[in-house]
Motif scaffolding. Structure first.
Motif, PDB file in Angstrom:
ATOM      1  N   PHE A   8       0.558  -1.158   0.189  1.00  0.00           N
ATOM      2  CA  PHE A   8      -0.103  -0.319   0.315  1.00  0.00           C
ATOM      3  C   PHE A   8       0.970   1.037   0.450  1.00  0.00           C
ATOM      4  N   PHE A   9       2.189   1.166   0.632  1.00  0.00           N
ATOM      5  CA  PHE A   9       2.795   2.288   0.523  1.00  0.00           C
ATOM      6  C   PHE A   9       3.807   2.926  -0.349  1.00  0.00           C
ATOM      7  N   GLN A  10       4.348   1.558  -0.793  1.00  0.00           N
ATOM      8  CA  GLN A  10       4.499   1.610  -2.516  1.00  0.00           C
ATOM      9  C   GLN A  10       3.680   2.253  -3.120  1.00  0.00           C
ATOM     10  N   ARG A  11       2.708   2.091  -3.020  1.00  0.00           N
ATOM     11  CA  ARG A  11       1.625   3.248  -4.515  1.00  0.00           C
ATOM     12  C   ARG A  11       0.961   4.120  -3.786  1.00  0.00           C
ATOM     13  N   PHE A  12       0.659   4.415  -2.678  1.00  0.00           N
ATOM     14  CA  PHE A  12       1.146   5.198  -2.352  1.00  0.00           C
ATOM     15  C   PHE A  12       1.978   6.805  -2.611  1.00  0.00           C
ATOM     16  N   LEU A  13       3.389   6.272  -2.641  1.00  0.00           N
ATOM     17  CA  LEU A  13       4.308   6.788  -2.930  1.00  0.00           C
ATOM     18  C   LEU A  13       4.112   7.027  -4.524  1.00  0.00           C
ATOM     19  N   ASP A  14       4.067   6.507  -5.092  1.00  0.00           N
ATOM     20  CA  ASP A  14       4.069   5.978  -6.712  1.00  0.00           C
ATOM     21  C   ASP A  14       2.506   7.288  -6.987  1.00  0.00           C
TER      22      ASP A  14
END
Length: 506
Positions: A8-14
């Motif tokens: 989730f956090f990786q997608r948020f950073l993207d």
């Protein structure tokens, strides 16, 4: 091959990176923000908004930039805003010295023969650690360590932006983490003492007030920063595909390079010895009236001192390897370095205007004071109050990025208030420092954001504000969370923050 699913956090950073990079070019963005600030100041003035400065007690109106006085300020201050932008002189001056050392091949040789021989698993942690301690050189740490950290990663085949992020995160956090007493400690302690005098005129906050806390922070943040880089930031960036960075000839094997490196070390040590002798002679012009160096002309003049050091070692190396044959060569290498900073100079012109308009309008002060009054009115007690204060200050950092200026505004409000609740001013000060340092590396208004973005574009020409924010957000959140936990430990155990500086008033 099955594609690895992102968390989730990786997608948020993207998303942060994608949305951020959709914004206009930073120069145009800050022009738009400057125009927006002009309009907002006009709207506030329609309601006769004002704010009482907590330090002086003076009532200040929100100044309208769409007025005769505002127009005069915009026109008459434009050049001063640009040339007087504090980081501009620092960055360009340091790049004269660093650029010379790079162009003659010294930095490349030094990195290949020293840093690259360190165990690979320690490399990231060393860069974060050096970044933190580098703040003994004040703001120069960002300018010196950030590009060198990127270059080190590039040399070992790792993603240079990951190295840049690690070095910059360390340098940004260093204002509240160091093994030594720095100028920041003295500056903040002086403001804290003045604020504490509202309640107790005999209470003195010394530069050592947060020393124990700062020392522990160095080692904890080194570990956290290293883990964030190795386990999170670099895997997200993936393998570096930017190709070779434009070469200036510094990577070729130079004749007498080893001898040049030795001569550079000797010249550097000789220079440091001379400075040390000047510092320790009786009645030295580089120390304060008590003979100390915190604060002192030595710390105030640390940037020129470091600049001359880089020029000294750069010339020593360049002469030995044959790249410096006359004064004209020194001038040429420095000129080439400044040419590479042209995009930074253009960005500074726009950001300097926006910051000047924001300060002149008094909108930042209005937000700070009213936000503080709200925080006081909601009647938090215990550690919840401290937590709320930290979050408030970390968010305020997106509007007022100068650490000393923000503390000068907050201290007269929060130091007396927390003293009434039984908290020592040293505790309030350390809560302020962790909040300020955590988000410095993330806010687009941080004066050194533009220089870091310039360094990023050396390796990724498409890097923009979104890239910058998505790169630094994990460090910011991790450091803030870690520091809140550390403050909680000090709070609930009652451990002293420094010599003679308890959490609670006795």
């Amino acid at each position: 091959m099955k594609k690895e699913k992102k968390g989730f956090f990786q997608r948020f950073l993207d998303i942060v990176e994608k949305v951020g990079n959709k914004l206009p070019d930073p120069f145009i963005l800050f022009v738009i923000l400057a125009v927006a600030m002009i309009i907002v100041s006009w709207i506030f003035s329609l309601f006769n908004a004002s704010v009482v400065h907590p330090g002086t007690g003076e009532e200040l109106d929100i100044n309208n930039l769409i007025s005769g006085e505002g127009l005069q300020f915009i026109l008459t201050s434009m050049l001063d805003n640009f040339t007087g932008f504090a980081p501009l002189g620092l960055v360009l001056s340091m790049m004269l010295g660093i650029g010379l050392a790079e162009k003659v091949g010294l930095l490349d040789y030094a990195i290949r023969k020293t840093v690259l021989k360190a165990p690979s698993f320690l490399l990231t942690y060393v860069l974060v650690f050096v970044g933190i301690l580098g703040n003994l050189a004040s703001d120069a740490a960002v300018v010196i360590i950030t590009p060198l950290a990127a270059l080190v990663f590039y040399k070992v085949g790792r993603h240079p932006l990951a190295g840049l992020a690690a070095g910059f995160a360390g340098a940004g956090a260093g204002f509240t983490a160091n093994l030594f007493i720095a100028g920041t400690d003295a500056l903040l302690a002086g403001i804290s003492t003045e604020a504490a005098a509202i309640i107790d005129e005999t209470l003195v906050i010394t530069p050592l007030a947060n020393w124990y806390f700062n020392i522990i922070s160095v080692f904890i943040l080194t570990i956290i920063g290293g883990l964030i880089t190795d386990k999170f930031v670099e895997p997200r960036l993936g393998k570096y595909k930017g190709g070779a960075v434009e070469k200036d000839g510094s990577e070729e094997e130079l004749p007498n390079a080893k001898k040049g490196f030795i001569n550079a070390i000797i010249a550097g040590l000789a220079y440091i010895a001379i400075v040390a002798i000047v510092i320790f002679v009786p009645n030295s012009p580089l120390t304060n009236e008590q003979g100390g160096i915190v604060p002192s002309p030595f710390l105030d003049g640390i940037i020129p001192i470091i600049l001359i050091l880089f020029i000294t070692i750069g010339v020593a190396f360049g002469v030995t390897v044959g790249r410096v044959k006359s004064g004209a060569d020194v001038s040429r290498y420095m000129s080439e370095s400044i040419k590479e900073m042209s995009s930074y100079i253009v960005l500074v012109f726009a950001i300097a205007q926006f910051i000047a308009y924001f300060n002149w309008s008094n909108l930042g002060l209005w937000v700070a004071v009213n936000g503080a009054e709200f925080l006081t009115s909601i009647n938090f007690t215990g550690f919840g109050l401290i937590f709320g204060y930290i979050i408030f200050t970390s968010l305020l950092n997106f509007l007022i990025t100068s650490g000393s200026a923000k503390w000068a505004i907050e201290a007269p409000i929060f130091v007396p208030m927390f003293m009434q609740l039984g908290y020592h001013p040293a505790f309030t000060q350390v809560a302020y420092r962790v909040a300020d340092s955590s988000t410095n590396i993330m806010t687009p208004l941080f004066p050194y954001m533009v220089i870091v973005l310039s360094f990023m574009r050396k390796y990724d020409k498409n890097a923009n504000i979104g890239t910058y924010m998505s790169l630094m957000l994990p460090y910011s959140l991790a450091f803030l969370t870690t520091w809140i936990i550390l403050i909680a430990i000090f709070y609930f155990t009652g451990m002293p923050l420094g010599p003679g500086s308890p959490v609670f008033l006795e």
